[in-house]
Motif scaffolding. Structure first.
Motif, PDB file in Angstrom:
ATOM      1  N   LYS A  85       0.914  -1.204   0.048  1.00 58.70           N
ATOM      2  CA  LYS A  85      -0.078   0.145  -0.164  1.00 58.70           C
ATOM      3  C   LYS A  85       0.823   1.285  -0.050  1.00 58.70           C
ATOM      4  O   LYS A  85       0.603   2.288  -0.749  1.00 58.70           O
ATOM      5  CB  LYS A  85      -0.986  -0.015   1.393  1.00 58.70           C
ATOM      6  CG  LYS A  85      -2.058   1.179   1.049  1.00 58.70           C
ATOM      7  CD  LYS A  85      -3.162   0.602   0.208  1.00 58.70           C
ATOM      8  CE  LYS A  85      -4.227   1.850   0.411  1.00 58.70           C
ATOM      9  NZ  LYS A  85      -5.177   1.493  -0.872  1.00 58.70           N
ATOM     10  N   LEU A  86       2.034   1.147   0.720  1.00 61.86           N
ATOM     11  CA  LEU A  86       2.903   2.362   0.852  1.00 61.86           C
ATOM     12  C   LEU A  86       3.580   2.656  -0.520  1.00 61.86           C
ATOM     13  O   LEU A  86       3.638   3.620  -0.927  1.00 61.86           O
ATOM     14  CB  LEU A  86       4.002   2.156   1.865  1.00 61.86           C
ATOM     15  CG  LEU A  86       4.932   3.334   2.252  1.00 61.86           C
ATOM     16  CD1 LEU A  86       3.989   4.525   2.700  1.00 61.86           C
ATOM     17  CD2 LEU A  86       5.955   2.921   3.103  1.00 61.86           C
ATOM     18  N   GLU A  87       3.936   1.515  -1.091  1.00 63.50           N
ATOM     19  CA  GLU A  87       4.676   1.509  -2.272  1.00 63.50           C
ATOM     20  C   GLU A  87       3.746   2.101  -3.448  1.00 63.50           C
ATOM     21  O   GLU A  87       4.039   3.134  -4.263  1.00 63.50           O
ATOM     22  CB  GLU A  87       5.215   0.358  -2.996  1.00 63.50           C
ATOM     23  CG  GLU A  87       6.232  -0.112  -2.010  1.00 63.50           C
ATOM     24  CD  GLU A  87       6.971  -1.628  -2.320  1.00 63.50           C
ATOM     25  OE1 GLU A  87       6.090  -2.145  -3.322  1.00 63.50           O
ATOM     26  OE2 GLU A  87       7.652  -2.259  -1.891  1.00 63.50           O
ATOM     27  N   GLU A  88       2.436   1.761  -3.258  1.00 63.57           N
ATOM     28  CA  GLU A  88       1.439   2.472  -4.240  1.00 63.57           C
ATOM     29  C   GLU A  88       1.162   3.783  -3.990  1.00 63.57           C
ATOM     30  O   GLU A  88       1.169   4.372  -4.905  1.00 63.57           O
ATOM     31  CB  GLU A  88       0.064   1.619  -4.129  1.00 63.57           C
ATOM     32  CG  GLU A  88      -1.115   1.959  -5.111  1.00 63.57           C
ATOM     33  CD  GLU A  88      -2.294   1.121  -4.932  1.00 63.57           C
ATOM     34  OE1 GLU A  88      -3.301   1.707  -5.236  1.00 63.57           O
ATOM     35  OE2 GLU A  88      -2.352   0.046  -4.444  1.00 63.57           O
ATOM     36  N   GLU A  89       0.990   3.994  -2.968  1.00 61.69           N
ATOM     37  CA  GLU A  89       0.885   5.681  -2.485  1.00 61.69           C
ATOM     38  C   GLU A  89       2.115   6.542  -3.070  1.00 61.69           C
ATOM     39  O   GLU A  89       1.975   7.625  -3.535  1.00 61.69           O
ATOM     40  CB  GLU A  89       0.621   5.887  -1.022  1.00 61.69           C
ATOM     41  CG  GLU A  89      -0.572   5.350  -0.510  1.00 61.69           C
ATOM     42  CD  GLU A  89      -0.828   5.471   1.004  1.00 61.69           C
ATOM     43  OE1 GLU A  89       0.267   5.889   1.581  1.00 61.69           O
ATOM     44  OE2 GLU A  89      -1.812   5.036   1.271  1.00 61.69           O
ATOM     45  N   ASN A  90       3.263   5.958  -2.993  1.00 65.66           N
ATOM     46  CA  ASN A  90       4.486   6.827  -3.241  1.00 65.66           C
ATOM     47  C   ASN A  90       4.333   6.803  -4.687  1.00 65.66           C
ATOM     48  O   ASN A  90       4.893   7.795  -5.284  1.00 65.66           O
ATOM     49  CB  ASN A  90       5.993   6.067  -2.731  1.00 65.66           C
ATOM     50  CG  ASN A  90       6.010   6.297  -1.387  1.00 65.66           C
ATOM     51  OD1 ASN A  90       5.355   7.095  -0.515  1.00 65.66           O
ATOM     52  ND2 ASN A  90       6.695   5.017  -0.572  1.00 65.66           N
ATOM     53  N   CYS A  91       4.020   5.540  -5.439  1.00 66.14           N
ATOM     54  CA  CYS A  91       3.995   5.698  -6.855  1.00 66.14           C
ATOM     55  C   CYS A  91       2.839   6.576  -7.491  1.00 66.14           C
ATOM     56  O   CYS A  91       3.251   7.432  -8.432  1.00 66.14           O
ATOM     57  CB  CYS A  91       3.743   4.295  -7.460  1.00 66.14           C
ATOM     58  SG  CYS A  91       3.470   3.988  -9.118  1.00 66.14           S
ATOM     59  N   ILE A  92       1.986   7.048  -6.735  1.00 66.07           N
ATOM     60  CA  ILE A  92       0.777   7.670  -6.998  1.00 66.07           C
ATOM     61  C   ILE A  92       1.229   9.260  -6.844  1.00 66.07           C
ATOM     62  O   ILE A  92       1.294  10.045  -7.826  1.00 66.07           O
ATOM     63  CB  ILE A  92      -0.300   7.668  -6.543  1.00 66.07           C
ATOM     64  CG1 ILE A  92      -0.900   6.389  -7.020  1.00 66.07           C
ATOM     65  CG2 ILE A  92      -1.601   8.461  -6.565  1.00 66.07           C
ATOM     66  CD1 ILE A  92      -2.176   5.942  -6.102  1.00 66.07           C
ATOM     67  N   LEU A  93       2.168   9.485  -5.847  1.00 61.86           N
ATOM     68  CA  LEU A  93       2.481  10.842  -5.685  1.00 61.86           C
ATOM     69  C   LEU A  93       3.803  11.041  -6.679  1.00 61.86           C
ATOM     70  O   LEU A  93       3.532  12.310  -6.993  1.00 61.86           O
ATOM     71  CB  LEU A  93       3.046  10.795  -4.157  1.00 61.86           C
ATOM     72  CG  LEU A  93       2.070  10.577  -2.984  1.00 61.86           C
ATOM     73  CD1 LEU A  93       2.803  10.867  -1.659  1.00 61.86           C
ATOM     74  CD2 LEU A  93       1.114  11.783  -2.985  1.00 61.86           C
ATOM     75  N   ARG A  94       4.382  10.197  -7.067  1.00 61.51           N
ATOM     76  CA  ARG A  94       5.522  10.302  -8.242  1.00 61.51           C
ATOM     77  C   ARG A  94       4.701  10.968  -9.213  1.00 61.51           C
ATOM     78  O   ARG A  94       5.192  11.946 -10.060  1.00 61.51           O
ATOM     79  CB  ARG A  94       6.262   9.144  -8.166  1.00 61.51           C
ATOM     80  CG  ARG A  94       7.205   9.381  -9.485  1.00 61.51           C
ATOM     81  CD  ARG A  94       8.151   8.135  -9.685  1.00 61.51           C
ATOM     82  NE  ARG A  94       8.581   8.104 -11.020  1.00 61.51           N
ATOM     83  CZ  ARG A  94       9.674   8.505 -11.192  1.00 61.51           C
ATOM     84  NH1 ARG A  94      10.399   9.490 -10.408  1.00 61.51           N
ATOM     85  NH2 ARG A  94      10.340   8.512 -12.637  1.00 61.51           N
ATOM     86  N   SER A 139      -9.375  -0.029  -9.122  1.00 54.47           N
ATOM     87  CA  SER A 139     -10.149   0.984  -8.333  1.00 54.47           C
ATOM     88  C   SER A 139      -9.911   0.685  -7.018  1.00 54.47           C
ATOM     89  O   SER A 139      -9.452  -0.634  -6.782  1.00 54.47           O
ATOM     90  CB  SER A 139     -11.483   0.956  -8.680  1.00 54.47           C
ATOM     91  OG  SER A 139     -12.205  -0.357  -8.530  1.00 54.47           O
ATOM     92  N   ALA A 140     -10.318   1.472  -6.127  1.00 54.41           N
ATOM     93  CA  ALA A 140      -9.951   1.003  -4.629  1.00 54.41           C
ATOM     94  C   ALA A 140     -11.013   0.046  -4.024  1.00 54.41           C
ATOM     95  O   ALA A 140     -10.619  -0.632  -3.092  1.00 54.41           O
ATOM     96  CB  ALA A 140     -10.622   2.292  -3.776  1.00 54.41           C
ATOM     97  N   LEU A 141     -12.017  -0.392  -4.657  1.00 48.59           N
ATOM     98  CA  LEU A 141     -12.763  -1.571  -4.464  1.00 48.59           C
ATOM     99  C   LEU A 141     -12.015  -2.585  -4.489  1.00 48.59           C
ATOM    100  O   LEU A 141     -12.088  -3.380  -3.507  1.00 48.59           O
ATOM    101  CB  LEU A 141     -14.017  -1.637  -5.332  1.00 48.59           C
ATOM    102  CG  LEU A 141     -15.085  -2.840  -5.056  1.00 48.59           C
ATOM    103  CD1 LEU A 141     -15.820  -2.368  -3.759  1.00 48.59           C
ATOM    104  CD2 LEU A 141     -15.982  -2.823  -6.350  1.00 48.59           C
ATOM    105  N   PHE A 142     -11.193  -2.939  -5.255  1.00 48.86           N
ATOM    106  CA  PHE A 142     -10.497  -3.898  -5.386  1.00 48.86           C
ATOM    107  C   PHE A 142      -9.347  -4.146  -4.299  1.00 48.86           C
ATOM    108  O   PHE A 142      -9.013  -5.570  -4.058  1.00 48.86           O
ATOM    109  CB  PHE A 142      -9.812  -4.370  -6.776  1.00 48.86           C
ATOM    110  CG  PHE A 142     -10.743  -4.705  -7.836  1.00 48.86           C
ATOM    111  CD1 PHE A 142     -10.872  -6.059  -8.265  1.00 48.86           C
ATOM    112  CD2 PHE A 142     -11.568  -3.821  -8.386  1.00 48.86           C
ATOM    113  CE1 PHE A 142     -11.817  -6.541  -9.042  1.00 48.86           C
ATOM    114  CE2 PHE A 142     -12.600  -4.067  -9.422  1.00 48.86           C
ATOM    115  CZ  PHE A 142     -12.781  -5.631  -9.724  1.00 48.86           C
ATOM    116  N   SER A 143      -8.847  -3.220  -3.625  1.00 52.13           N
ATOM    117  CA  SER A 143      -7.846  -3.176  -2.880  1.00 52.13           C
ATOM    118  C   SER A 143      -8.546  -3.806  -1.483  1.00 52.13           C
ATOM    119  O   SER A 143      -7.844  -3.899  -0.577  1.00 52.13           O
ATOM    120  CB  SER A 143      -7.276  -1.754  -2.565  1.00 52.13           C
ATOM    121  OG  SER A 143      -8.179  -0.854  -1.883  1.00 52.13           O
TER     122      SER A 143
END
Length: 827
Positions: A7-16, A473-477
């Motif tokens: 989850k943290l890696e995904e958030e960092n990726c989105i921020l990038r 989408s967030a639903l799958f997470s």
């Protein structure tokens, strides 16, 4: 802990992703695109671009190739919106408050009139101190912003104002006066700004996250190398029961059966190529039945070993008692193990692995709870499969048809599959809930209830259907468990990052089903297209030598239609299903000009023309002749006067518009009800009895633009069941492409190429028609059979969008979630 890390890696990726995009200069992007257009060639925007390869040595090389190309596609989306808008639409807004977090500014803005401009979450907007175009000077204070969320008139924006990045390196930041000027202004309460919507980033940010997450995929090495190193053995494979085997073998042809059994091998990636009319959807249904009701081969193997054991002669009963007494002394006395006391603190407990108490085979219709995710690039392609599952069900291990628990997730479900759409199922459960729903709504509890209901529906579903984009989408997470199998239909119509989106949810096996020699993925950026970004994962694997299961028996086309595409695109591998000739024979075949295949050479017609301000082309002479063909056909054969049986197809959207306009003036009615007129791209996956194909391009030295694309050609000539009538300039097409040259020469050799000159009405005079009558066919005249033939029924003839195509030449194939329709006439 692993989940939190991912989850943290995904958030960092989105921020990038946001940092890079939000730092861009809108005016510079427009200027770079204009310069490329003026030069008549394309190049990257200051970034070294690499061509997409078949194989990659490591993740870094993969990302170095795909990331810059994906950002070029983002820029192309921004430019496309600007080109399509006749007038820029700005909305006034004032700053209510502003906060800062992780280097981003998050202002809350209040708009004057929320109805004037539709803005949604994840939209990219432009924020400026003044409207562009006002005054002689260009604005100097503006920036991109992302819509974090909106509530009525209030919108929370995200801006990154630290500076611009060098070659997508977020550690190399260069200060920028344009962005620095924005910093004090966005923090100033009641400051007036102007907002302009650019485009939605929902889909492409999911693709970016999936692409950057490739290193976490369990089969990343296979994706990188595209190598067939995934060897299987009998113990790993799965098997199905005898009744289900007999059903599959009786209801599928050899190539379909081979594809289904390839799936049971449990190979990580299985590629299935489905040429036109070969029963691709039927194969997917067979796959679902097999996957959901298969058992590991070792179960079957163990059963066989027990049956094959050589046994000694049966002992007399008294000797049996003696053996039993020795083997189980506690049955007649004290258990000898009870005599052994624990020593050294041993409590006498001996844990087992847990498997001893769990029988391998459970008495239920599904012995192993396999979960399947089925995806497609577009809503219409997805709903076709959903509808087939609803109508026919799938088969269990006893060959009983049943309807599994399924759910269709995402936006814009067709009304025919509404009953299994997520939103409908949620509303049904809420309606059947307790009487306190009203109180919960007042307390804001309904939203939480909906989330819980969605989660439970998703967990209960055996098969989940979603577009590629929405599977990110967030639903799958929030899933309690991932999917065992992912099936991607029309996989050759998706760019590789889009294909990776559903795989990021975790799975053990992937099926890519599609046809790389039909329509490709839609890529807006000419730059990205030039460097191979439009190549699908399916095509890359195929080019790297990965084995492909080819469906070879076609049930759609008359053999005279099938012969050319089979030879030109499928190495003569296509064969006709039983009785295809009989099922596709029609009464209008009595005339050579209405036969199964005919090419009308408008050899003295005017050149094509380009309407002012468009990138599209029209050919008025072809429009005139096409409508003459239509008029003569329906006057002699009134049964064709329906849009379900006859289509007029063209590669260019403006030609489609012109045909519709002329149809109205010629016949006095709108075309919608009596004939289906659409672009080639709008007809992908669909079929008609008769297809009239207008090629448009006619010139001496300008080429044929994207008509040269053999995949578009293949789709255009394989939509018809009984007759395909091609109208074009033979000389222009022969010069423009080897494939078109081969088609024209094939028509000449079969004596079905007809030269047409003005006045066109003379061609269809009674005397000329009589001269083209095929006398020997009179005795063989057959009644028209039903429209739906073969295994792969044309369901999307019913459910596909047949309305006015959006303003581009990629008709019918738009953005997945936000209704975008990408593409254009890149000639």
């Amino acid at each position: 802990m692993a989940v939190d890390k991912n989850k943290l890696e995904e958030e960092n990726c989105i921020l990038r992703f946001y940092k890079i995009v939000l730092s861009w200069d809108y005016l510079r992007i427009l200027n770079e695109y204009k310069q490329n257009s003026d030069k008549k060639h394309v190049s990257g925007s200051g970034v070294e671009l690499k061509e997409v390869k078949n194989t990659y040595k490591d993740v870094d090389e993969y990302l170095d190739t795909f990331e810059p190309l994906l950002f070029e596609e983002v820029k192309a989306q921004i430019v496309q919106v600007k080109e399509q808008e006749e007038e820029t639409e700005w909305q006034a807004a004032i700053i209510a408050e502003c906060s800062e977090i992780n280097g981003f500014h998050l202002p809350m803005v209040i708009r004057d009139n929320s109805d004037a401009l539709s803005i949604s979450q994840n939209d990219l907007v432009l924020l400026s101190t003044k409207k562009f175009g006002e005054g002689k000077r260009l604005p100097t204070t503006y920036a991109f912003a992302l819509v974090e969320h909106r509530q009525q008139d209030n919108i929370r924006l995200r801006l990154h104002l630290s500076g611009e990045f060098n070659r997508y390196n977020t550690d190399d930041v260069r200060t920028c006066p344009r962005l620095l000027n924005m910093v004090p202004l966005v923090t100033e309460v009641k400051k007036l700004f102007f907002v302009m919507k650019i485009c939605s980033l929902s889909t492409i940010v999911r693709e970016y996250v999936a692409m950057r997450s490739i290193s976490s995929l369990p089969f990343k090495d296979l994706v990188l190398t595209a190598a067939d190193i995934d060897h299987t053995n009998d113990d790993r494979g799965w098997k199905i029961s005898r009744p289900l085997t007999e059903y599959i073998e009786c209801n599928h042809n050899k190539s379909q059966i081979a594809a289904i059994y390839a799936g049971l091998s449990r190979k990580t990636f299985v590629l299935i190529q489905g040429p036109p009319g070969t029963g691709k959807t039927q194969t997917i249904l067979g796959l679902l039945s097999a996957i959901l009701h298969a058992t590991p081969a070792r179960v079957h193997t163990n059963k066989g070993k027990l049956d094959d054991i050589k046994r000694a002669p049966e002992l007399p009963i008294q000797e049996k008692y003696n053996h039993w007494d020795k083997a189980s002394p506690w049955l007649a006395g004290i258990n000898p193990r009870d005599m052994i006391m624990p020593i050294n603190g041993d409590d006498g407990f001996f844990p087992t692995s847990g498997n001893e108490m769990k029988p391998e085979v459970v008495n239920s219709s599904r012995k192993y709870r396999v979960r399947v995710l089925v995806c497609a690039p577009s809503n219409s392609a997805l709903d076709e499969i959903v509808l087939r599952v609803l109508n026919t069900g799938i088969r269990d291990e006893s060959d009983r048809a049943y309807s599994p628990k399924i759910v269709r997730i995402g936006l814009k479900p067709h009304h025919s599959v509404q009953a299994v759409s997520m939103d409908y199922l949620v509303e049904q459960k809420l309606a059947g809930g307790d009487s306190q729903a009203g109180d919960k709504q007042n307390q804001g509890g309904v939203a939480k209830d909906k989330d819980n209901i969605r989660a439970s529906i998703l967990d209960e579903a055996v098969i989940v259907f979603s577009t590629l984009s929405f599977s990110g989408s967030a639903l799958f997470s929030k899933l309690n468990r991932g999917f065992d199998v992912v099936i991607i239909d029309e996989a050759a119509q998706a760019v590789e990052p889009a294909t990776l989106v559903p795989l990021a949810n975790g799975c053990k096996q992937v099926f890519l089903v599609g046809d790389p020699v039909q329509l490709p993925a839609t890529v807006i950026s000419p730059v990205a297209e030039k460097f191979g970004y439009g190549m699908s994962l399916f095509k890359r694997f195929q080019q790297a030598g990965y084995p492909v299961q080819m469906l070879k028996t076609q049930y759609r086309m008359h053999p005279e239609i099938r012969s050319f595409p089979s030879r030109e695109f499928y190495n003569e591998s296509l064969e006709d299903g039983p009785d295809v000739v009989v099922q596709t024979k029609r009464s209008w075949h009595d005339f050579r000009c209405f036969g199964p295949f005919c090419f009308f050479d408008i050899h003295e017609g005017k050149e094509e023309s380009q309407p002012p301000g468009s990138g599209s082309w029209v050919n008025e002479d072809e429009v005139e002749f096409v409508l003459l063909i239509y008029g003569k056909l329906v006057s002699r054969y009134p049964e064709l006067k329906t849009s379900s049986r006859l289509a007029i197809i063209s590669p260019y959207r403006h030609q489609v518009k012109l045909i519709r306009k002329k149809f109205r003036t010629t016949f006095g009615v709108d075309s919608d009800k009596v004939v289906d007129i659409n672009t080639v791209d709008g007809f992908q996956g669909r079929e008609k009895d008769v297809a009239i194909f207008s090629c448009v391009r006619a010139n001496k030295d300008k080429g044929i633009g994207f008509v040269k694309d053999f995949r578009r050609m293949n789709v255009g000539i394989t939509r018809a069941r009984s007759s395909v009538l091609v109208v074009g300039s033979a000389s222009t097409l022969k010069r423009g492409s080897d494939h078109w040259k081969n088609l024209v020469e094939s028509a000449e050799q079969r004596n079905v190429l007809m030269k047409v000159s003005k006045p066109y009405t003379e061609f269809f005079s009674d005397a000329n028609l009589n001269s083209m009558e095929v006398v020997e066919s009179k005795s063989e005249e057959l009644e028209d059979p039903p429209e739906d033939m073969g295994i792969d029924l044309p369901i999307n003839v019913v459910i596909a969008d047949q309305g006015e195509p959006d303003d581009n030449d990629w008709g019918g194939y738009g953005g997945e979630e936000d209704g975008e329709d990408f593409g254009g006439d890149f000639d």
